[in-house]
Design a protein around this motif. Structure first.
Motif, PDB file in Angstrom:
ATOM      1  N   LEU A 161       0.834  -1.200   0.000  1.00  0.00           N
ATOM      2  CA  LEU A 161       0.000   0.000   0.000  1.00  0.00           C
ATOM      3  C   LEU A 161       0.869   1.250   0.000  1.00  0.00           C
ATOM      4  O   LEU A 161       0.600   2.210  -0.729  1.00  0.00           O
ATOM      5  N   ALA A 162       1.925   1.240   0.810  1.00  0.00           N
ATOM      6  CA  ALA A 162       2.809   2.408   0.885  1.00  0.00           C
ATOM      7  C   ALA A 162       3.420   2.725  -0.478  1.00  0.00           C
ATOM      8  O   ALA A 162       3.523   3.899  -0.870  1.00  0.00           O
ATOM      9  N   ALA A 163       3.810   1.697  -1.212  1.00  0.00           N
ATOM     10  CA  ALA A 163       4.384   1.909  -2.539  1.00  0.00           C
ATOM     11  C   ALA A 163       3.339   2.477  -3.485  1.00  0.00           C
ATOM     12  O   ALA A 163       3.644   3.341  -4.323  1.00  0.00           O
ATOM     13  N   ASN A 164       2.100   2.019  -3.370  1.00  0.00           N
ATOM     14  CA  ASN A 164       1.027   2.529  -4.212  1.00  0.00           C
ATOM     15  C   ASN A 164       0.726   3.987  -3.886  1.00  0.00           C
ATOM     16  O   ASN A 164       0.507   4.809  -4.780  1.00  0.00           O
ATOM     17  N   GLN A 165       0.735   4.307  -2.599  1.00  0.00           N
ATOM     18  CA  GLN A 165       0.505   5.692  -2.191  1.00  0.00           C
ATOM     19  C   GLN A 165       1.611   6.609  -2.700  1.00  0.00           C
ATOM     20  O   GLN A 165       1.347   7.743  -3.110  1.00  0.00           O
ATOM     21  N   ALA A 166       2.836   6.118  -2.690  1.00  0.00           N
ATOM     22  CA  ALA A 166       3.950   6.925  -3.195  1.00  0.00           C
ATOM     23  C   ALA A 166       3.835   7.116  -4.699  1.00  0.00           C
ATOM     24  O   ALA A 166       4.161   8.189  -5.233  1.00  0.00           O
ATOM     25  N   VAL A 186      -6.807  -0.654   4.688  1.00  0.00           N
ATOM     26  CA  VAL A 186      -7.354  -0.287   3.386  1.00  0.00           C
ATOM     27  C   VAL A 186      -6.997   1.164   3.087  1.00  0.00           C
ATOM     28  O   VAL A 186      -7.320   2.072   3.854  1.00  0.00           O
ATOM     29  N   GLY A 187      -6.324   1.385   1.968  1.00  0.00           N
ATOM     30  CA  GLY A 187      -6.035   2.739   1.516  1.00  0.00           C
ATOM     31  C   GLY A 187      -7.225   3.294   0.752  1.00  0.00           C
ATOM     32  O   GLY A 187      -7.890   2.559   0.017  1.00  0.00           O
ATOM     33  N   VAL A 188      -7.516   4.582   0.930  1.00  0.00           N
ATOM     34  CA  VAL A 188      -8.656   5.223   0.262  1.00  0.00           C
ATOM     35  C   VAL A 188      -8.145   6.448  -0.485  1.00  0.00           C
ATOM     36  O   VAL A 188      -7.532   7.339   0.113  1.00  0.00           O
ATOM     37  N   HIS A 189      -8.422   6.503  -1.776  1.00  0.00           N
ATOM     38  CA  HIS A 189      -7.826   7.516  -2.648  1.00  0.00           C
ATOM     39  C   HIS A 189      -8.860   8.092  -3.602  1.00  0.00           C
ATOM     40  O   HIS A 189      -9.744   7.385  -4.091  1.00  0.00           O
ATOM     41  N   TYR A 200      -7.510   0.305  -1.812  1.00  0.00           N
ATOM     42  CA  TYR A 200      -6.399  -0.617  -2.065  1.00  0.00           C
ATOM     43  C   TYR A 200      -6.254  -1.544  -0.870  1.00  0.00           C
ATOM     44  O   TYR A 200      -6.171  -1.096   0.277  1.00  0.00           O
ATOM     45  N   VAL A 201      -6.225  -2.856  -1.141  1.00  0.00           N
ATOM     46  CA  VAL A 201      -5.981  -3.862  -0.107  1.00  0.00           C
ATOM     47  C   VAL A 201      -4.845  -4.762  -0.586  1.00  0.00           C
ATOM     48  O   VAL A 201      -4.889  -5.265  -1.711  1.00  0.00           O
ATOM     49  N   SER A 203      -2.913  -8.145  -0.915  1.00  0.00           N
ATOM     50  CA  SER A 203      -3.207  -9.584  -0.842  1.00  0.00           C
ATOM     51  C   SER A 203      -2.026 -10.330  -1.435  1.00  0.00           C
ATOM     52  O   SER A 203      -1.812 -10.299  -2.649  1.00  0.00           O
ATOM     53  N   GLY A 204      -1.247 -10.956  -0.579  1.00  0.00           N
ATOM     54  CA  GLY A 204      -0.039 -11.624  -1.060  1.00  0.00           C
ATOM     55  C   GLY A 204       0.913 -10.625  -1.687  1.00  0.00           C
ATOM     56  O   GLY A 204       1.240  -9.587  -1.090  1.00  0.00           O
ATOM     57  N   ARG A 205       1.347 -10.910  -2.904  1.00  0.00           N
ATOM     58  CA  ARG A 205       2.248 -10.007  -3.622  1.00  0.00           C
ATOM     59  C   ARG A 205       1.492  -9.088  -4.573  1.00  0.00           C
ATOM     60  O   ARG A 205       2.076  -8.543  -5.503  1.00  0.00           O
ATOM     61  N   ALA A 206       0.202  -8.921  -4.325  1.00  0.00           N
ATOM     62  CA  ALA A 206      -0.622  -8.114  -5.232  1.00  0.00           C
ATOM     63  C   ALA A 206      -1.473  -7.122  -4.453  1.00  0.00           C
ATOM     64  O   ALA A 206      -1.714  -7.277  -3.255  1.00  0.00           O
ATOM     65  N   GLY A 207      -1.928  -6.110  -5.175  1.00  0.00           N
ATOM     66  CA  GLY A 207      -2.885  -5.174  -4.620  1.00  0.00           C
ATOM     67  C   GLY A 207      -4.240  -5.421  -5.259  1.00  0.00           C
ATOM     68  O   GLY A 207      -4.335  -5.708  -6.453  1.00  0.00           O
ATOM     69  N   VAL A 208      -5.293  -5.342  -4.446  1.00  0.00           N
ATOM     70  CA  VAL A 208      -6.656  -5.439  -4.954  1.00  0.00           C
ATOM     71  C   VAL A 208      -7.254  -4.032  -4.906  1.00  0.00           C
ATOM     72  O   VAL A 208      -7.393  -3.437  -3.831  1.00  0.00           O
TER      73      VAL A 208
END
Length: 242
Positions: A161-166, A186-189, A200-201, A203-208
């Motif tokens: 999630l942190a990488a997605n937020q960046a 859960v990230g909310v954007h 964004y959640v 799950s394993g090595r993936a984001g949903v």
């Protein structure tokens, strides 16, 4: 002013989607108008075809996950359940979205979709070409018999999630405080367009990612759009492997 449905809404989205450039879905602010939303960026990425030798893979998939993906595609089955459509793409499940066994298209029941204000019969594979980076589905709302809004949920390999937020931290991006759902962060954007909100959640090595987009003018406030994205996320989070 009363809301009105955008005329030729999907062609308009396709124009926005053209803003998605580069073979690794990297946002190029210098080549794309600032009006492009994250929703357009992400959905546009769904239309890209990735050349096998031209993309750097985040990690090699494990044999276990790769095997599960192969079986799921060939038998129209997934770890979550059967796909609600005939799969036309042999590489729909691939090394860019196999970081989790979660399958958005099979995770929500008919009853749950109706309760969320969605029409189950409108389910659409997000894939537009074989071998896309993101794997998932889109549903349309049932409001007044027209698609005032849509929800998409898709999976793509992602570190955190942190990488997605960046990654999505430009002047058009806004992140609300993280939310806890069933013990998951859960990230909310949402974006400055005011038409979309996504969660964004990991799950394993993936984001949903769960993305809600409104196709009316003016759209409701971001809080209402994000509430819809969170409602769909709550309905599915328990099915996402850790």
């Amino acid at each position: 002013m009363a809301r009105r449905t955008l005329q030729r809404g999907w062609p308009r989205l396709l124009l926005q989607q053209s803003c998605v450039l580069g073979k690794r879905m990297m946002w190029r602010s210098d080549m794309c108008p600032s009006a492009c939303t994250r929703g357009a960026r992400v959905l546009g990425a769904l239309l890209l075809t990735f050349v096998a030798g031209g993309c750097a893979h985040i990690r090699e998939a494990s044999e276990e996950v790769r095997s599960a993906g192969t079986v799921g595609v060939s038998q129209q089955q997934t770890k979550t359940g059967a796909l609600p459509f005939e799969n036309a793409f042999p590489h729909r499940w691939n090394e860019r979205n196999d970081g989790t066994t979660y399958e958005p298209c099979a995770a929500v029941s008919h009853e749950t979709l109706v309760d969320l204000g969605l029409d189950p019969s409108t389910v659409n594979d997000s894939a537009g070409t074989d071998g896309q980076s993101l794997r998932g589905c889109r549903w349309k709302s049932t409001a007044l018999g027209r698609a005032d809004w849509t929800v998409s949920q898709f999976v793509g390999n992602s570190v955190s999630l942190a990488a997605n937020q960046a990654r999505y931290s430009s002047e058009v991006d806004s992140w609300l405080p993280d939310v806890q759902i069933g013990g998951r962060t859960v990230g909310v954007h949402y974006t400055s367009s005011g038409q979309d909100c996504d969660t964004y959640v990991q799950s394993g090595r993936a984001g949903v990612i769960t993305l809600v987009m409104f196709h009316v003018v003016p759209p409701p406030p971001p809080s209402e759009i994000c509430d819809r994205a969170l409602a769909f996320t709550r309905a599915t989070t328990s099915k996402m492997p850790l």
